[in-house]
Design a protein around this motif. Structure first.
Motif, PDB file in Angstrom:
ATOM      1  N   ARG A  37       1.108  -0.970   0.346  1.00 31.26           N
ATOM      2  CA  ARG A  37       0.080   0.158  -0.030  1.00 31.26           C
ATOM      3  C   ARG A  37       0.958   1.133  -0.448  1.00 31.26           C
ATOM      4  N   TYR A  38       0.632   2.224  -0.841  1.00 29.69           N
ATOM      5  CA  TYR A  38       1.216   3.246  -1.153  1.00 29.69           C
ATOM      6  C   TYR A  38       0.369   4.382  -0.180  1.00 29.69           C
ATOM      7  N   THR A  39       1.266   5.537   0.383  1.00 34.33           N
ATOM      8  CA  THR A  39       1.235   5.995   1.596  1.00 34.33           C
ATOM      9  C   THR A  39       0.799   7.598   0.566  1.00 34.33           C
ATOM     10  N   LYS A  40       0.337   8.911   1.344  1.00 31.22           N
ATOM     11  CA  LYS A  40      -0.300  10.232   1.367  1.00 31.22           C
ATOM     12  C   LYS A  40       1.584  10.947   0.648  1.00 31.22           C
ATOM     13  N   GLU A  41       2.443  10.114   1.705  1.00 28.34           N
ATOM     14  CA  GLU A  41       3.680  10.997   0.667  1.00 28.34           C
ATOM     15  C   GLU A  41       4.480   9.489  -0.214  1.00 28.34           C
ATOM     16  N   HIS A  42       4.180   8.253  -0.296  1.00 27.89           N
ATOM     17  CA  HIS A  42       4.239   8.159  -2.086  1.00 27.89           C
ATOM     18  C   HIS A  42       3.791   9.324  -2.741  1.00 27.89           C
ATOM     19  N   VAL A  43       2.207   9.403  -2.695  1.00 24.61           N
ATOM     20  CA  VAL A  43       1.866  10.062  -3.549  1.00 24.61           C
ATOM     21  C   VAL A  43       2.708  11.860  -3.997  1.00 24.61           C
ATOM     22  N   ALA A  44       3.326  12.183  -3.138  1.00 23.55           N
ATOM     23  CA  ALA A  44       3.755  13.578  -3.067  1.00 23.55           C
ATOM     24  C   ALA A  44       4.706  13.380  -3.292  1.00 23.55           C
ATOM     25  N   TYR A  45       5.439  12.289  -3.247  1.00 26.46           N
ATOM     26  CA  TYR A  45       6.843  11.841  -3.959  1.00 26.46           C
ATOM     27  C   TYR A  45       6.695  11.711  -5.494  1.00 26.46           C
ATOM     28  N   LEU A  46       5.912  11.440  -5.396  1.00 24.92           N
ATOM     29  CA  LEU A  46       5.953  10.366  -6.692  1.00 24.92           C
ATOM     30  C   LEU A  46       5.232  11.485  -7.934  1.00 24.92           C
ATOM     31  N   ILE A  47       4.562  12.398  -7.539  1.00 26.39           N
ATOM     32  CA  ILE A  47       4.199  13.815  -8.356  1.00 26.39           C
ATOM     33  C   ILE A  47       5.699  14.554  -8.270  1.00 26.39           C
ATOM     34  N   VAL A  48       6.007  14.993  -8.013  1.00 20.98           N
ATOM     35  CA  VAL A  48       7.086  15.478  -8.143  1.00 20.98           C
ATOM     36  C   VAL A  48       8.195  15.266  -8.655  1.00 20.98           C
ATOM     37  N   VAL A  49       8.325  13.038  -8.757  1.00 16.67           N
ATOM     38  CA  VAL A  49       9.403  12.846 -10.061  1.00 16.67           C
ATOM     39  C   VAL A  49       8.551  13.036 -11.439  1.00 16.67           C
ATOM     40  N   CYS A  50       7.518  12.849 -11.357  1.00 12.73           N
ATOM     41  CA  CYS A  50       6.981  12.381 -12.544  1.00 12.73           C
ATOM     42  C   CYS A  50       6.869  14.117 -13.237  1.00 12.73           C
ATOM     43  N   ILE A  51       6.820  15.319 -12.319  1.00 11.31           N
ATOM     44  CA  ILE A  51       6.504  16.664 -13.275  1.00 11.31           C
ATOM     45  C   ILE A  51       8.560  16.979 -13.163  1.00 11.31           C
ATOM     46  N   LEU A  52       9.021  16.102 -12.419  1.00 11.41           N
ATOM     47  CA  LEU A  52      10.174  17.382 -13.029  1.00 11.41           C
ATOM     48  C   LEU A  52      11.306  15.792 -13.796  1.00 11.41           C
ATOM     49  N   LYS A  53      10.751  14.709 -13.657  1.00  9.00           N
ATOM     50  CA  LYS A  53      11.477  13.798 -14.588  1.00  9.00           C
ATOM     51  C   LYS A  53      11.315  14.491 -16.804  1.00  9.00           C
ATOM     52  N   SER A  54      10.780  15.594 -16.655  1.00 10.83           N
ATOM     53  CA  SER A  54      10.260  15.843 -17.983  1.00 10.83           C
ATOM     54  C   SER A  54      11.989  16.671 -17.786  1.00 10.83           C
ATOM     55  N   VAL A  55      12.580  17.250 -17.230  1.00  8.23           N
ATOM     56  CA  VAL A  55      13.722  18.081 -16.801  1.00  8.23           C
ATOM     57  C   VAL A  55      14.566  18.519 -17.029  1.00  8.23           C
ATOM     58  N   TYR A  56      15.070  16.821 -15.916  1.00  7.59           N
ATOM     59  CA  TYR A  56      16.356  15.938 -15.476  1.00  7.59           C
ATOM     60  C   TYR A  56      16.092  14.699 -16.070  1.00  7.59           C
ATOM     61  N   SER A  57      17.064  14.280 -16.598  1.00  6.83           N
ATOM     62  CA  SER A  57      17.734  12.743 -17.748  1.00  6.83           C
ATOM     63  C   SER A  57      17.270  12.368 -16.392  1.00  6.83           C
TER      64      SER A  57
END
Length: 89
Positions: free
Chosen positions: A69-89
């Motif tokens: 099970r994924y927590t609220k913290e996981h959701v927050a981390y993954l939102i940031v990762v997904c947004i940043l992966k378009s600018v970071y390699s």
């Protein structure tokens, strides 16, 4: 609707707006793809998949779920990762 107006209307969910209950993988993927729709083109398909999440956990980018099970913290981390992966390699 053009991309500019989609980004103007984008609302990144605040901490209080994230789900209070823990999510299973399929629920997490559905939720994240809904949040990240403006960052996705039709050609790309989904912004995040379960395989991507598993790889982020395996590489230590996101900590492992507790009893699948994924927590609220996981959701927050993954939102940031997904947004940043378009600018970071």
């Amino acid at each position: 609707m053009d991309k500019k107006s989609i980004f103007e209307d984008f609302h990144c969910p605040r901490w209080e707006e994230l789900p209070q209950m823990d999510l299973y993988m399929d629920q997490l993927v559905t939720l994240l793809n809904g949040y990240l729709t403006p960052f996705t083109t039709e050609k790309q398909g989904k912004k995040i998949t379960s395989t991507m999440i598993n790889n982020y956990v395996k590489h230590g980018i996101v900590h492992a779920p507790v009893r699948k099970r994924y927590t609220k913290e996981h959701v927050a981390y993954l939102i940031v990762v997904c947004i940043l992966k378009s600018v970071y390699s």
